[in-house]
Design a protein around this motif. Sequence first.
Motif, PDB file in Angstrom:
ATOM      1  N   VAL A  20       4.229 -24.645   6.320  1.00 36.23           N
ATOM      2  CA  VAL A  20       3.756 -25.726   7.179  1.00 36.23           C
ATOM      3  C   VAL A  20       4.002 -27.051   6.482  1.00 36.23           C
ATOM      4  CG1 VAL A  20       1.742 -26.744   8.304  1.00 36.23           C
ATOM      5  CG2 VAL A  20       2.034 -24.270   8.274  1.00 36.23           C
ATOM      6  N   GLY A  21       3.713 -27.087   5.189  1.00 39.17           N
ATOM      7  CA  GLY A  21       3.919 -28.302   4.413  1.00 39.17           C
ATOM      8  C   GLY A  21       2.949 -28.365   3.263  1.00 39.17           C
ATOM      9  N   TYR A  22       2.795 -29.558   2.728  1.00 46.60           N
ATOM     10  CA  TYR A  22       1.834 -29.756   1.652  1.00 46.60           C
ATOM     11  C   TYR A  22       1.040 -31.015   1.952  1.00 46.60           C
ATOM     12  CZ  TYR A  22       4.890 -33.388  -0.250  1.00 46.60           C
ATOM     13  OH  TYR A  22       5.646 -34.516  -0.418  1.00 46.60           O
ATOM     14  N   GLU A  23      -0.129 -31.098   1.313  1.00 48.27           N
ATOM     15  CA  GLU A  23      -0.990 -32.252   1.508  1.00 48.27           C
ATOM     16  C   GLU A  23      -1.518 -32.699   0.154  1.00 48.27           C
ATOM     17  OE1 GLU A  23      -5.061 -33.125   3.991  1.00 48.27           O
ATOM     18  OE2 GLU A  23      -3.546 -31.851   4.917  1.00 48.27           O
ATOM     19  N   LEU A  24      -1.411 -33.984  -0.112  1.00 47.05           N
ATOM     20  CA  LEU A  24      -1.907 -34.553  -1.361  1.00 47.05           C
ATOM     21  C   LEU A  24      -3.352 -34.976  -1.183  1.00 47.05           C
ATOM     22  CD1 LEU A  24       1.155 -36.832  -2.167  1.00 47.05           C
ATOM     23  CD2 LEU A  24       0.659 -34.592  -3.127  1.00 47.05           C
ATOM     24  N   THR A  25      -4.179 -34.749  -2.201  1.00 43.80           N
ATOM     25  CA  THR A  25      -5.561 -35.203  -2.133  1.00 43.80           C
ATOM     26  C   THR A  25      -5.623 -36.673  -2.532  1.00 43.80           C
ATOM     27  OG1 THR A  25      -5.980 -34.517  -4.401  1.00 43.80           O
ATOM     28  CG2 THR A  25      -6.475 -32.924  -2.674  1.00 43.80           C
ATOM     29  N   MET A  57      -4.423 -33.199  -6.992  1.00 43.48           N
ATOM     30  CA  MET A  57      -4.376 -31.891  -6.347  1.00 43.48           C
ATOM     31  C   MET A  57      -3.428 -31.901  -5.155  1.00 43.48           C
ATOM     32  SD  MET A  57      -7.767 -30.015  -6.858  1.00 43.48           S
ATOM     33  CE  MET A  57      -9.070 -30.465  -7.967  1.00 43.48           C
ATOM     34  N   VAL A  58      -2.736 -30.762  -4.986  1.00 43.56           N
ATOM     35  CA  VAL A  58      -1.783 -30.588  -3.891  1.00 43.56           C
ATOM     36  C   VAL A  58      -2.133 -29.274  -3.199  1.00 43.56           C
ATOM     37  CG1 VAL A  58       0.653 -30.386  -3.265  1.00 43.56           C
ATOM     38  CG2 VAL A  58      -0.006 -31.760  -5.246  1.00 43.56           C
ATOM     39  N   THR A  59      -2.244 -29.320  -1.873  1.00 45.99           N
ATOM     40  CA  THR A  59      -2.533 -28.115  -1.099  1.00 45.99           C
ATOM     41  C   THR A  59      -1.272 -27.703  -0.355  1.00 45.99           C
ATOM     42  OG1 THR A  59      -4.811 -28.814  -0.789  1.00 45.99           O
ATOM     43  CG2 THR A  59      -3.998 -27.087   0.665  1.00 45.99           C
ATOM     44  N   VAL A  60      -0.817 -26.464  -0.588  1.00 46.89           N
ATOM     45  CA  VAL A  60       0.341 -25.903   0.102  1.00 46.89           C
ATOM     46  C   VAL A  60      -0.177 -25.080   1.266  1.00 46.89           C
ATOM     47  CG1 VAL A  60       2.332 -24.379  -0.116  1.00 46.89           C
ATOM     48  CG2 VAL A  60       1.691 -25.862  -2.014  1.00 46.89           C
ATOM     49  N   LYS A  61       0.410 -25.280   2.456  1.00 39.96           N
ATOM     50  CA  LYS A  61      -0.033 -24.589   3.672  1.00 39.96           C
ATOM     51  C   LYS A  61       1.062 -23.659   4.170  1.00 39.96           C
ATOM     52  CE  LYS A  61      -2.696 -28.643   5.100  1.00 39.96           C
ATOM     53  NZ  LYS A  61      -2.893 -29.613   6.188  1.00 39.96           N
ATOM     54  N   LEU A  62       0.695 -22.398   4.429  1.00 42.71           N
ATOM     55  CA  LEU A  62       1.616 -21.375   4.924  1.00 42.71           C
ATOM     56  C   LEU A  62       1.049 -20.764   6.188  1.00 42.71           C
ATOM     57  CD1 LEU A  62       1.937 -19.510   1.517  1.00 42.71           C
ATOM     58  CD2 LEU A  62       3.584 -21.123   2.422  1.00 42.71           C
ATOM     59  N   GLU A  63       1.924 -20.238   7.050  1.00 45.08           N
ATOM     60  CA  GLU A  63       1.441 -19.505   8.215  1.00 45.08           C
ATOM     61  C   GLU A  63       2.347 -18.321   8.504  1.00 45.08           C
ATOM     62  OE1 GLU A  63       1.320 -22.307  11.437  1.00 45.08           O
ATOM     63  OE2 GLU A  63       3.474 -22.310  11.693  1.00 45.08           O
ATOM     64  N   GLY A  64       1.780 -17.317   9.166  1.00 39.78           N
ATOM     65  CA  GLY A  64       2.523 -16.106   9.497  1.00 39.78           C
ATOM     66  C   GLY A  64       1.566 -14.982   9.843  1.00 39.78           C
ATOM     67  N   GLU A  65       2.067 -13.747   9.823  1.00 45.79           N
ATOM     68  CA  GLU A  65       1.227 -12.568  10.055  1.00 45.79           C
ATOM     69  C   GLU A  65       0.277 -12.389   8.880  1.00 45.79           C
ATOM     70  OE1 GLU A  65       1.226 -10.790  12.905  1.00 45.79           O
ATOM     71  OE2 GLU A  65       2.707 -12.227  13.630  1.00 45.79           O
ATOM     72  N   VAL A  66      -0.873 -11.788   9.111  1.00 42.57           N
ATOM     73  CA  VAL A  66      -1.917 -11.703   8.086  1.00 42.57           C
ATOM     74  C   VAL A  66      -1.450 -10.966   6.830  1.00 42.57           C
ATOM     75  CG1 VAL A  66      -3.057  -9.635   9.037  1.00 42.57           C
ATOM     76  CG2 VAL A  66      -4.380 -11.257   7.698  1.00 42.57           C
ATOM     77  N   GLY A  67      -0.738  -9.873   6.957  1.00 37.95           N
ATOM     78  CA  GLY A  67      -0.260  -9.141   5.782  1.00 37.95           C
ATOM     79  C   GLY A  67       0.749  -9.942   4.982  1.00 37.95           C
ATOM     80  N   ALA A  68       1.650 -10.621   5.680  1.00 36.73           N
ATOM     81  CA  ALA A  68       2.658 -11.442   5.013  1.00 36.73           C
ATOM     82  C   ALA A  68       2.014 -12.627   4.309  1.00 36.73           C
ATOM     83  CB  ALA A  68       3.699 -11.913   6.018  1.00 36.73           C
ATOM     84  N   VAL A  69       1.025 -13.240   4.926  1.00 41.29           N
ATOM     85  CA  VAL A  69       0.352 -14.383   4.311  1.00 41.29           C
ATOM     86  C   VAL A  69      -0.414 -13.933   3.068  1.00 41.29           C
ATOM     87  CG1 VAL A  69      -1.405 -16.165   4.647  1.00 41.29           C
ATOM     88  CG2 VAL A  69       0.269 -15.730   6.429  1.00 41.29           C
ATOM     89  N   SER A 118      -1.854 -35.702  10.140  1.00 37.11           N
ATOM     90  CA  SER A 118      -0.875 -36.730   9.775  1.00 37.11           C
ATOM     91  C   SER A 118      -0.696 -36.821   8.260  1.00 37.11           C
ATOM     92  CB  SER A 118      -1.317 -38.085  10.323  1.00 37.11           C
ATOM     93  OG  SER A 118      -2.568 -38.453   9.759  1.00 37.11           O
ATOM     94  N   GLU A 119      -1.626 -36.267   7.495  1.00 35.46           N
ATOM     95  CA  GLU A 119      -1.535 -36.258   6.044  1.00 35.46           C
ATOM     96  C   GLU A 119      -0.614 -35.150   5.531  1.00 35.46           C
ATOM     97  OE1 GLU A 119      -3.102 -38.487   3.962  1.00 35.46           O
ATOM     98  OE2 GLU A 119      -3.654 -39.513   5.802  1.00 35.46           O
ATOM     99  N   THR A 120      -0.326 -34.161   6.377  1.00 30.26           N
ATOM    100  CA  THR A 120       0.511 -33.045   5.960  1.00 30.26           C
ATOM    101  C   THR A 120       1.969 -33.466   5.959  1.00 30.26           C
ATOM    102  OG1 THR A 120      -1.036 -31.459   6.887  1.00 30.26           O
ATOM    103  CG2 THR A 120       1.182 -30.664   6.454  1.00 30.26           C
ATOM    104  N   VAL A 121       2.609 -33.296   4.828  1.00 31.13           N
ATOM    105  CA  VAL A 121       4.030 -33.588   4.692  1.00 31.13           C
ATOM    106  C   VAL A 121       4.730 -32.247   4.758  1.00 31.13           C
ATOM    107  CG1 VAL A 121       5.815 -34.556   3.213  1.00 31.13           C
ATOM    108  CG2 VAL A 121       3.506 -35.527   3.192  1.00 31.13           C
ATOM    109  N   GLY A 122       5.620 -32.084   5.755  1.00 30.61           N
ATOM    110  CA  GLY A 122       6.269 -30.787   5.848  1.00 30.61           C
ATOM    111  C   GLY A 122       7.300 -30.713   6.931  1.00 30.61           C
ATOM    112  N   ILE A 123       7.675 -29.486   7.247  1.00 30.04           N
ATOM    113  CA  ILE A 123       8.785 -29.272   8.156  1.00 30.04           C
ATOM    114  C   ILE A 123       8.376 -28.665   9.483  1.00 30.04           C
ATOM    115  CG2 ILE A 123      10.548 -29.079   6.384  1.00 30.04           C
ATOM    116  CD1 ILE A 123      10.183 -26.074   6.466  1.00 30.04           C
ATOM    117  N   ALA A 124       7.283 -27.941   9.531  1.00 24.82           N
ATOM    118  CA  ALA A 124       6.919 -27.234  10.757  1.00 24.82           C
ATOM    119  C   ALA A 124       5.883 -28.037  11.545  1.00 24.82           C
ATOM    120  CB  ALA A 124       6.352 -25.856  10.427  1.00 24.82           C
TER     121      ALA A 124
END
Length: 181
Positions: free
Chosen positions: A33-38, A43-55, A92-98
């Motif tokens: 999904v992207g990343y977000e800076l605090t 601190m940097v938060t990386v955000k991912l999405e997908g099926e529960v097992g894959a995540v 709007s704080e999330t920097v990313g591609i999706a």
Amino acid sequence: MSGQSLGLIETVGMAAAVEAADAAMKSANVSLVGYELTKGGGMVTVKLEGEVGAVNAAVAAAISAASRVGRVYAHKVIARTAQHIEHIIHSSETVGIAQPESEAPTASPEPQSEEAPSQTIPVVNLDTSTHASCMDVVDDAPQSTEHEQQPNPSAENIEPAKPDAPQEVTKKSPRPGGKKR
């Protein structure tokens, strides 16, 4: 995003976050999904999405990889996120591609304004009736013909001119200053 799982990895520093995102993407079929800076603390938060097992697999790989580079502050997997939390995930704080499909505007081509200068490309017509080569040397100075004798064409070597076909011109002059080797 509704019904998909969300994975969050919070690291101290960008290097650990990049390592976490790289390991997560390589280990499982998830979308970044992207990343977000605090606002402080680096601190940097990386955000991912997908099926529960894959995540789950991606977050575990990301924690392991990021721990070797820096420090993992926190991590969380949320299975099947609620319908209306997309605005928090895709803020709007999330920097990313999706971007979520419902919020993505359709791109329409903008009309060209009349005031914008148009770019014109000049057209050059080339004369292809003569067969010239880059090896042909044209010398504008008159040359003396004392030392050179031009062979006179005999009548049997001359072909009659055909009005429909282009005639071939084979005029070559010697290279200036060139010596025979």
